[in-house]
Design a protein around this motif. Sequence first.
Motif, PDB file in Angstrom:
ATOM      1  N   ASN A 121       0.829  -1.205   0.000  1.00 20.52           N
ATOM      2  CA  ASN A 121       0.000   0.000   0.000  1.00 20.52           C
ATOM      3  C   ASN A 121       0.867   1.259   0.000  1.00 20.52           C
ATOM      4  OD1 ASN A 121      -2.520  -1.416  -0.013  1.00 20.52           O
ATOM      5  ND2 ASN A 121      -2.106  -1.929   2.116  1.00 20.52           N
ATOM      6  N   PRO A 122       1.586   1.472  -1.101  1.00 20.99           N
ATOM      7  CA  PRO A 122       2.606   2.528  -1.142  1.00 20.99           C
ATOM      8  C   PRO A 122       2.085   3.956  -1.165  1.00 20.99           C
ATOM      9  CG  PRO A 122       2.359   1.534  -3.291  1.00 20.99           C
ATOM     10  CD  PRO A 122       1.518   0.717  -2.346  1.00 20.99           C
ATOM     11  N   GLU A 123       0.866   4.172  -1.603  1.00 21.69           N
ATOM     12  CA  GLU A 123       0.304   5.529  -1.719  1.00 21.69           C
ATOM     13  C   GLU A 123       1.238   6.457  -2.487  1.00 21.69           C
ATOM     14  OE1 GLU A 123      -1.475   7.280   1.749  1.00 21.69           O
ATOM     15  OE2 GLU A 123      -1.901   5.310   2.613  1.00 21.69           O
ATOM     16  N   ALA A 124       1.824   5.965  -3.547  1.00 21.18           N
ATOM     17  CA  ALA A 124       2.718   6.775  -4.376  1.00 21.18           C
ATOM     18  C   ALA A 124       1.989   7.170  -5.649  1.00 21.18           C
ATOM     19  CB  ALA A 124       3.975   5.991  -4.712  1.00 21.18           C
ATOM     20  N   GLU A 125       2.166   8.416  -6.052  1.00 18.83           N
ATOM     21  CA  GLU A 125       1.498   8.893  -7.262  1.00 18.83           C
ATOM     22  C   GLU A 125       2.125   8.313  -8.520  1.00 18.83           C
ATOM     23  OE1 GLU A 125       0.752  13.068  -7.520  1.00 18.83           O
ATOM     24  OE2 GLU A 125       0.270  13.181  -5.388  1.00 18.83           O
ATOM     25  N   ASP A 126       3.453   8.264  -8.579  1.00 21.25           N
ATOM     26  CA  ASP A 126       4.135   7.809  -9.785  1.00 21.25           C
ATOM     27  C   ASP A 126       5.356   6.965  -9.418  1.00 21.25           C
ATOM     28  OD1 ASP A 126       5.027   7.404 -12.348  1.00 21.25           O
ATOM     29  OD2 ASP A 126       5.727   9.453 -12.652  1.00 21.25           O
ATOM     30  N   PRO A 127       5.147   5.695  -9.070  1.00 25.30           N
ATOM     31  CA  PRO A 127       6.282   4.865  -8.679  1.00 25.30           C
ATOM     32  C   PRO A 127       7.302   4.669  -9.806  1.00 25.30           C
ATOM     33  CG  PRO A 127       4.266   3.570  -8.736  1.00 25.30           C
ATOM     34  CD  PRO A 127       3.886   4.989  -8.970  1.00 25.30           C
ATOM     35  N   GLU A 128       6.865   4.790 -11.060  1.00 24.80           N
ATOM     36  CA  GLU A 128       7.781   4.639 -12.198  1.00 24.80           C
ATOM     37  C   GLU A 128       8.877   5.710 -12.154  1.00 24.80           C
ATOM     38  OE1 GLU A 128       7.488   2.346 -14.795  1.00 24.80           O
ATOM     39  OE2 GLU A 128       5.630   1.446 -14.085  1.00 24.80           O
ATOM     40  N   ALA A 129       8.579   6.867 -11.576  1.00 21.83           N
ATOM     41  CA  ALA A 129       9.535   7.967 -11.562  1.00 21.83           C
ATOM     42  C   ALA A 129      10.789   7.648 -10.745  1.00 21.83           C
ATOM     43  CB  ALA A 129       8.868   9.234 -11.023  1.00 21.83           C
ATOM     44  N   VAL A 130      10.682   6.766  -9.777  1.00 21.10           N
ATOM     45  CA  VAL A 130      11.841   6.451  -8.924  1.00 21.10           C
ATOM     46  C   VAL A 130      12.658   5.274  -9.453  1.00 21.10           C
ATOM     47  CG1 VAL A 130      10.631   7.371  -6.909  1.00 21.10           C
ATOM     48  CG2 VAL A 130      10.626   4.906  -7.329  1.00 21.10           C
ATOM     49  N   LEU A 131      12.168   4.606 -10.500  1.00 18.83           N
ATOM     50  CA  LEU A 131      12.876   3.426 -11.016  1.00 18.83           C
ATOM     51  C   LEU A 131      14.323   3.693 -11.421  1.00 18.83           C
ATOM     52  CD1 LEU A 131      10.479   1.168 -13.105  1.00 18.83           C
ATOM     53  CD2 LEU A 131      11.403   0.811 -10.829  1.00 18.83           C
ATOM     54  N   PRO A 132      14.623   4.767 -12.154  1.00 21.51           N
ATOM     55  CA  PRO A 132      16.028   4.974 -12.527  1.00 21.51           C
ATOM     56  C   PRO A 132      16.963   5.074 -11.319  1.00 21.51           C
ATOM     57  CG  PRO A 132      14.612   6.350 -13.875  1.00 21.51           C
ATOM     58  CD  PRO A 132      13.739   5.753 -12.793  1.00 21.51           C
ATOM     59  N   ASP A 133      16.562   5.825 -10.284  1.00 24.27           N
ATOM     60  CA  ASP A 133      17.413   5.966  -9.098  1.00 24.27           C
ATOM     61  C   ASP A 133      17.564   4.638  -8.360  1.00 24.27           C
ATOM     62  OD1 ASP A 133      17.911   8.646  -9.527  1.00 24.27           O
ATOM     63  OD2 ASP A 133      16.303   9.317  -8.194  1.00 24.27           O
TER      64      ASP A 133
END
Length: 149
Positions: A121-133
């Motif tokens: 239940n991450p409640e993240a708006e855009d988890p794809e945005a953190v993938l590169p880091d």
Amino acid sequence: MSDEVLKLIPLSPTYVPDNEILKTAVARVREYFPKAERIEMEISESPQFIDPGSNLERITCPICNAVLEDGWWQDAMDKASENGFRDLAVELPCCGQKTTLNDLRYQWPAGFAQFSIEIHNPEAEDPEAVLPDLADFLGSPLRIIRAHY
């Protein structure tokens, strides 16, 4: 109440980060998902199927896009499980080409991994945005599995 679980897995089914990275992996992921109920890291002796729960709609051929029958896929999974999912090679029934169970097109995404991080239940708006880091930190390109239970 239903749960959403983001599962981060390396693209390579046998990749496991080194021990120094593993020591801080959960804390690092927590920085990106501070509202998550919990974050867990899983490491297994051999690749495991990382599923999207009830989100799995169909599986298609990555070469000709044909829908693969559930019975064929289950037989291929049974065969691969005999060796602990160490050999994922399959011959596709639709076009006769060779690929792997990991490279099939799962809708919604799924895959195989010895290492995974689960974010409940991450409640993240855009988890794809953190993938590169996170991919840079973990040392491998990542796939997100969005599971629903």
